[in-house]
Structure formats: structure tokens, C-alpha cells
Design a protein around this motif. Structure first.
Motif, short mmCIF file in Angstrom:
data_model
loop_
_atom_site.label_atom_id
_atom_site.label_comp_id
_atom_site.label_asym_id
_atom_site.label_seq_id
_atom_site.Cartn_x
_atom_site.Cartn_y
_atom_site.Cartn_z
N ASN A 1 0.82 -1.21 0.00
CA ASN A 1 0.00 0.00 0.00
C ASN A 1 0.86 1.26 0.00
O ASN A 1 0.53 2.24 -0.66
CB ASN A 1 -0.96 0.01 1.19
CG ASN A 1 -2.07 -1.01 1.04
OD1 ASN A 1 -2.43 -1.39 -0.07
ND2 ASN A 1 -2.62 -1.46 2.15
N SER A 2 1.96 1.22 0.71
CA SER A 2 2.88 2.36 0.73
C SER A 2 3.50 2.58 -0.65
O SER A 2 3.67 3.71 -1.09
CB SER A 2 3.99 2.14 1.76
OG SER A 2 3.44 2.08 3.05
N ASN A 3 3.81 1.50 -1.33
CA ASN A 3 4.37 1.60 -2.67
C ASN A 3 3.34 2.14 -3.66
O ASN A 3 3.67 2.91 -4.56
CB ASN A 3 4.91 0.25 -3.13
CG ASN A 3 5.90 0.39 -4.27
OD1 ASN A 3 6.81 1.22 -4.20
ND2 ASN A 3 5.72 -0.40 -5.30
N ALA A 4 2.08 1.75 -3.49
CA ALA A 4 1.01 2.28 -4.34
C ALA A 4 0.84 3.78 -4.09
O ALA A 4 0.65 4.56 -5.03
CB ALA A 4 -0.30 1.55 -4.07
N LEU A 5 0.93 4.19 -2.83
CA LEU A 5 0.87 5.61 -2.50
C LEU A 5 2.05 6.35 -3.12
O LEU A 5 1.87 7.44 -3.67
CB LEU A 5 0.85 5.82 -0.98
CG LEU A 5 0.92 7.26 -0.50
CD1 LEU A 5 -0.30 8.05 -0.98
CD2 LEU A 5 1.04 7.31 1.02
N LEU A 6 3.23 5.75 -3.06
CA LEU A 6 4.41 6.37 -3.67
C LEU A 6 4.19 6.56 -5.17
O LEU A 6 4.50 7.62 -5.72
CB LEU A 6 5.66 5.52 -3.42
CG LEU A 6 6.93 5.99 -4.13
CD1 LEU A 6 7.31 7.41 -3.70
CD2 LEU A 6 8.07 5.02 -3.87
N MET A 7 3.62 5.56 -5.83
CA MET A 7 3.38 5.70 -7.27
C MET A 7 2.41 6.85 -7.55
O MET A 7 2.63 7.64 -8.47
CB MET A 7 2.84 4.42 -7.88
CG MET A 7 2.55 4.58 -9.36
SD MET A 7 2.83 3.09 -10.25
CE MET A 7 2.40 3.61 -11.89
N PHE A 8 1.36 6.96 -6.76
CA PHE A 8 0.41 8.05 -6.94
C PHE A 8 1.09 9.40 -6.74
O PHE A 8 0.89 10.33 -7.52
CB PHE A 8 -0.77 7.89 -5.97
CG PHE A 8 -1.74 9.03 -6.03
CD1 PHE A 8 -2.55 9.21 -7.14
CD2 PHE A 8 -1.83 9.93 -4.99
CE1 PHE A 8 -3.45 10.27 -7.21
CE2 PHE A 8 -2.72 10.99 -5.03
CZ PHE A 8 -3.54 11.17 -6.15
N LEU A 9 1.91 9.50 -5.71
CA LEU A 9 2.63 10.76 -5.45
C LEU A 9 3.62 11.06 -6.57
O LEU A 9 3.81 12.23 -6.94
CB LEU A 9 3.32 10.70 -4.09
CG LEU A 9 2.38 10.65 -2.89
CD1 LEU A 9 3.18 10.46 -1.60
CD2 LEU A 9 1.49 11.87 -2.82
N LEU A 10 4.25 10.04 -7.12
CA LEU A 10 5.15 10.24 -8.26
C LEU A 10 4.37 10.72 -9.49
O LEU A 10 4.85 11.57 -10.24
CB LEU A 10 5.92 8.96 -8.58
CG LEU A 10 7.02 8.57 -7.60
CD1 LEU A 10 7.51 7.15 -7.89
CD2 LEU A 10 8.17 9.55 -7.65
N GLU A 11 3.17 10.17 -9.69
CA GLU A 11 2.33 10.61 -10.81
C GLU A 11 2.02 12.10 -10.66
O GLU A 11 2.11 12.87 -11.63
CB GLU A 11 1.03 9.81 -10.86
CG GLU A 11 1.21 8.37 -11.27
CD GLU A 11 -0.04 7.53 -11.08
OE1 GLU A 11 -1.11 8.09 -10.75
OE2 GLU A 11 0.05 6.31 -11.25
N LEU A 12 1.64 12.51 -9.46
CA LEU A 12 1.38 13.93 -9.21
C LEU A 12 2.66 14.75 -9.36
O LEU A 12 2.64 15.88 -9.85
CB LEU A 12 0.80 14.13 -7.81
CG LEU A 12 -0.59 13.55 -7.57
CD1 LEU A 12 -1.01 13.79 -6.12
CD2 LEU A 12 -1.61 14.12 -8.53
N GLY A 13 3.78 14.16 -8.95
CA GLY A 13 5.07 14.83 -9.07
C GLY A 13 5.43 15.15 -10.51
O GLY A 13 6.05 16.18 -10.78
N VAL A 14 5.05 14.29 -11.43
CA VAL A 14 5.30 14.56 -12.85
C VAL A 14 4.56 15.83 -13.27
O VAL A 14 5.12 16.70 -13.94
CB VAL A 14 4.88 13.36 -13.73
CG1 VAL A 14 4.89 13.73 -15.20
CG2 VAL A 14 5.80 12.18 -13.48
N LEU A 15 3.32 15.95 -12.85
CA LEU A 15 2.53 17.13 -13.21
C LEU A 15 3.10 18.40 -12.59
O LEU A 15 3.20 19.44 -13.26
CB LEU A 15 1.07 16.94 -12.79
CG LEU A 15 0.37 15.74 -13.41
CD1 LEU A 15 -1.03 15.60 -12.85
CD2 LEU A 15 0.34 15.85 -14.92
N VAL A 16 3.49 18.31 -11.33
CA VAL A 16 4.09 19.47 -10.66
C VAL A 16 5.42 19.83 -11.33
O VAL A 16 5.70 21.01 -11.56
CB VAL A 16 4.29 19.17 -9.15
CG1 VAL A 16 5.12 20.26 -8.48
CG2 VAL A 16 2.94 19.03 -8.46
N SER A 17 6.20 18.84 -11.67
CA SER A 17 7.49 19.08 -12.32
C SER A 17 7.31 19.76 -13.67
O SER A 17 8.03 20.71 -14.01
CB SER A 17 8.24 17.76 -12.53
OG SER A 17 8.49 17.13 -11.31
#
Length: 117
Positions: free
Chosen positions: A7-23
Motif C-alpha cells: 500500500n505504501s508503494n502504491a501511495l508512492l506511485m500516486f505521489l510520483l504521478e502527481l510529481g510529474v505534473l508538478v514538475s
């Protein structure tokens, strides 16, 4: 315990997805001294990325309009998350780009090991 890690890894992937947009947005607002171009790139870049993700990658492909699997999904993820790291790098945030890249690789390896791809 393994469920918590997954579940933590799934959360990390979601945060990375958002990170792409922010970047992409951050890069867009640093790309030019002209406000018109800043707005176009800073808002348009993330908007195009959202469209691409919705079409091909949303929800691990389950919610995507045209879901990709196998090697095509791997290419999509490498381009998507690599694009986020590249946007950070192009903005001058070299350390952030490196950290982002490492987090993506760790996330991807764990998803492969846990057969969640």
C-alpha cells in the motif's frame, strides 16, 4: 506487514504521478521570461500530460481509455516518469531530478517483484 509495504508503494506511485505534473508545471513557469509563454507552458504542459495519462495510463491501465499492458506500459511509464525527472533537471533542480528518478526505479522494481504491473 507486506500489505502495508504494498500500500505504501502504491501511495508512492500516486505521489510520483502527481510529481510529474508538478514538475512539468514548474518547468513551464521557468522556461521563459515572457509571461505568455510561461502560462502556456506552465499550464498547457501539465494539461497535455493529464490527457495522455487519462488515455493510456490511469489506474494502472484499468481506468484508462486505451489501457496499455506489457512492454507498451513499461515504455509509457519510463517516458512519463522520465519526463518528470527531465523537467526537474531542465528547471535546474538536478538533485530533485535524481531523487525523483531513484524513487521511480525503486517503485517500479517493487511493483515487478510483487507482480503488481
Amino acid at each position: 506487514m507486506l500489505a502495508l509495504a504494498k500500500n505504501s508503494n502504491a501511495l508512492l506511485m500516486f505521489l510520483l504521478e502527481l510529481g510529474v505534473l508538478v514538475s512539468a508545471g514548474y518547468w513551464g513557469f521557468t522556461v521563459s521570461p515572457h509571461w505568455g509563454l510561461k502560462l502556456l507552458a506552465g499550464l498547457g504542459g501539465p494539461a497535455l500530460l493529464v490527457l495522455a495519462w487519462a488515455l493510456f495510463g490511469a489506474g494502472g491501465g484499468a481506468n484508462a481509455t486505451f489501457p496499455l499492458t506489457g512492454p507498451a506500459r513499461a515504455v509509457l511509464e519510463i517516458l512519463w516518469f522520465g519526463g518528470g525527472a527531465l523537467a526537474l533537471y531542465a528547471s535546474g533542480l538536478v538533485t530533485s531530478a535524481a531523487v525523483f528518478s531513484v524513487l521511480f526505479v525503486v517503485n517500479a522494481v517493487l511493483r515487478i517483484v510483487w507482480n503488481e504491473v
